[in-house]
Design a protein around this motif. Structure first.
Motif, PDB file in Angstrom:
ATOM      1  N   GLU A  30     -61.145  47.727  21.736  1.00 18.00           N
ATOM      2  CA  GLU A  30     -61.669  46.989  22.886  1.00 18.00           C
ATOM      3  C   GLU A  30     -63.180  46.816  22.803  1.00 18.00           C
ATOM      4  O   GLU A  30     -63.904  47.746  22.444  1.00 18.00           O
ATOM      5  CB  GLU A  30     -61.360  47.735  24.190  1.00 18.00           C
ATOM      6  N   ALA A  31     -63.622  45.652  23.179  1.00 17.22           N
ATOM      7  CA  ALA A  31     -65.060  45.378  23.234  1.00 17.22           C
ATOM      8  C   ALA A  31     -65.581  45.730  24.622  1.00 17.22           C
ATOM      9  O   ALA A  31     -64.843  45.687  25.613  1.00 17.22           O
ATOM     10  CB  ALA A  31     -65.316  43.897  22.953  1.00 17.22           C
ATOM     11  N   TYR A  32     -66.857  46.060  24.686  1.00 18.27           N
ATOM     12  CA  TYR A  32     -67.517  46.393  25.952  1.00 18.27           C
ATOM     13  C   TYR A  32     -67.303  45.271  26.970  1.00 18.27           C
ATOM     14  O   TYR A  32     -66.998  45.517  28.132  1.00 18.27           O
ATOM     15  CB  TYR A  32     -69.010  46.619  25.685  1.00 18.27           C
ATOM     16  N   SER A  33     -67.448  44.018  26.539  1.00 21.15           N
ATOM     17  CA  SER A  33     -67.315  42.874  27.451  1.00 21.15           C
ATOM     18  C   SER A  33     -65.904  42.765  28.041  1.00 21.15           C
ATOM     19  O   SER A  33     -65.747  42.382  29.193  1.00 21.15           O
ATOM     20  CB  SER A  33     -67.692  41.577  26.748  1.00 21.15           C
ATOM     21  N   GLU A  34     -64.884  43.132  27.254  1.00 14.14           N
ATOM     22  CA  GLU A  34     -63.500  43.105  27.753  1.00 14.14           C
ATOM     23  C   GLU A  34     -63.314  44.121  28.881  1.00 14.14           C
ATOM     24  O   GLU A  34     -62.677  43.834  29.886  1.00 14.14           O
ATOM     25  CB  GLU A  34     -62.507  43.448  26.643  1.00 14.14           C
ATOM     26  N   VAL A  35     -63.870  45.310  28.685  1.00 15.80           N
ATOM     27  CA  VAL A  35     -63.740  46.365  29.686  1.00 15.80           C
ATOM     28  C   VAL A  35     -64.548  45.994  30.929  1.00 15.80           C
ATOM     29  O   VAL A  35     -64.063  46.112  32.055  1.00 15.80           O
ATOM     30  CB  VAL A  35     -64.186  47.731  29.114  1.00 15.80           C
ATOM     31  N   ALA A  36     -65.766  45.512  30.737  1.00 17.27           N
ATOM     32  CA  ALA A  36     -66.634  45.141  31.866  1.00 17.27           C
ATOM     33  C   ALA A  36     -65.993  44.053  32.729  1.00 17.27           C
ATOM     34  O   ALA A  36     -66.145  44.054  33.952  1.00 17.27           O
ATOM     35  CB  ALA A  36     -67.995  44.681  31.345  1.00 17.27           C
ATOM     36  N   ALA A  37     -65.265  43.142  32.123  1.00 21.22           N
ATOM     37  CA  ALA A  37     -64.610  42.064  32.868  1.00 21.22           C
ATOM     38  C   ALA A  37     -63.573  42.598  33.851  1.00 21.22           C
ATOM     39  O   ALA A  37     -63.282  41.954  34.874  1.00 21.22           O
ATOM     40  CB  ALA A  37     -63.963  41.082  31.900  1.00 21.22           C
TER      41      ALA A  37
END
Length: 176
Positions: free
Chosen positions: A56-63
């Motif tokens: 998982e990328a940081y941006s995926e989790v932040a979304a």
């Protein structure tokens, strides 16, 4: 294997050997005043597949903060200079990911808790990452205490020194 990874692997193994999983987990988050450059941030607790979690990328989790899906168990704001305690119901299947959405993450920004999940986890944050975590092994209901841990051997893991002064970042007051 790094000392930190070895420690986490050993703790996970002890948790697996100890039997019962907790139906809820107590998260104790220590956030010193300089955490996230003194700004509040989000903590996200999710049910995850360990293989998917690793990619998982940081941006995926932040979304997931603005548009949570059915894997999100809790979203909370973490305030610098506090110790906050949370109780989260654990899922029947899968692992838990505890993610901290730092403004500028630098190192570990999330933690994977594999089943069986222990009843409590202490997490200490620093400026832009998880400084450390303390995950006691899960104990069967009839046991009272875990065996004493042995201190690390001479020349073992040492914590890095923290900078005496915060770096000046462009766009922030006082930056050049």
């Amino acid at each position: 294997m790094s000392t930190r990874m070895y420690r986490l692997t050993a703790l996970a193994a002890m948790a697996l050997l100890s039997g019962c999983a907790a139906s809820q987990i107590n998260l104790n988050v220590k956030s010193p005043p300089g955490t996230n450059l003194g700004r509040p941030m989000y903590m996200l607790v999710r049910q995850v597949d360990p293989k998917q979690y690793a990619n998982e990328a940081y941006s995926e989790v932040a979304a997931k903060v603005g548009a949570p899906d059915n894997t999100v168990l809790q979203t909370s704001v973490i305030y610098p200079g506090t110790i906050q305690r949370f109780q989260v119901k654990t899922p029947k299947e899968g692992a838990l990911a505890v993610s901290f959405l730092f403004t500028a993450p630098d190192g570990n920004w999330q933690l994977l808790l594999s089943p069986p999940v222990t009843s409590a986890v202490d997490i200490e944050l620093t400026v832009s990452r998880i400084l450390n975590d303390s995950t006691p092994p899960a104990l069967p209901q009839d046991e009272q205490a875990a065996p004493e841990a042995k201190p690390p051997e001479e020349g073992g893991f040492k914590m890095p020194e923290m900078p005496k002064e915060m770096p000046k970042l462009p766009g922030l007051p006082g930056a050049k």
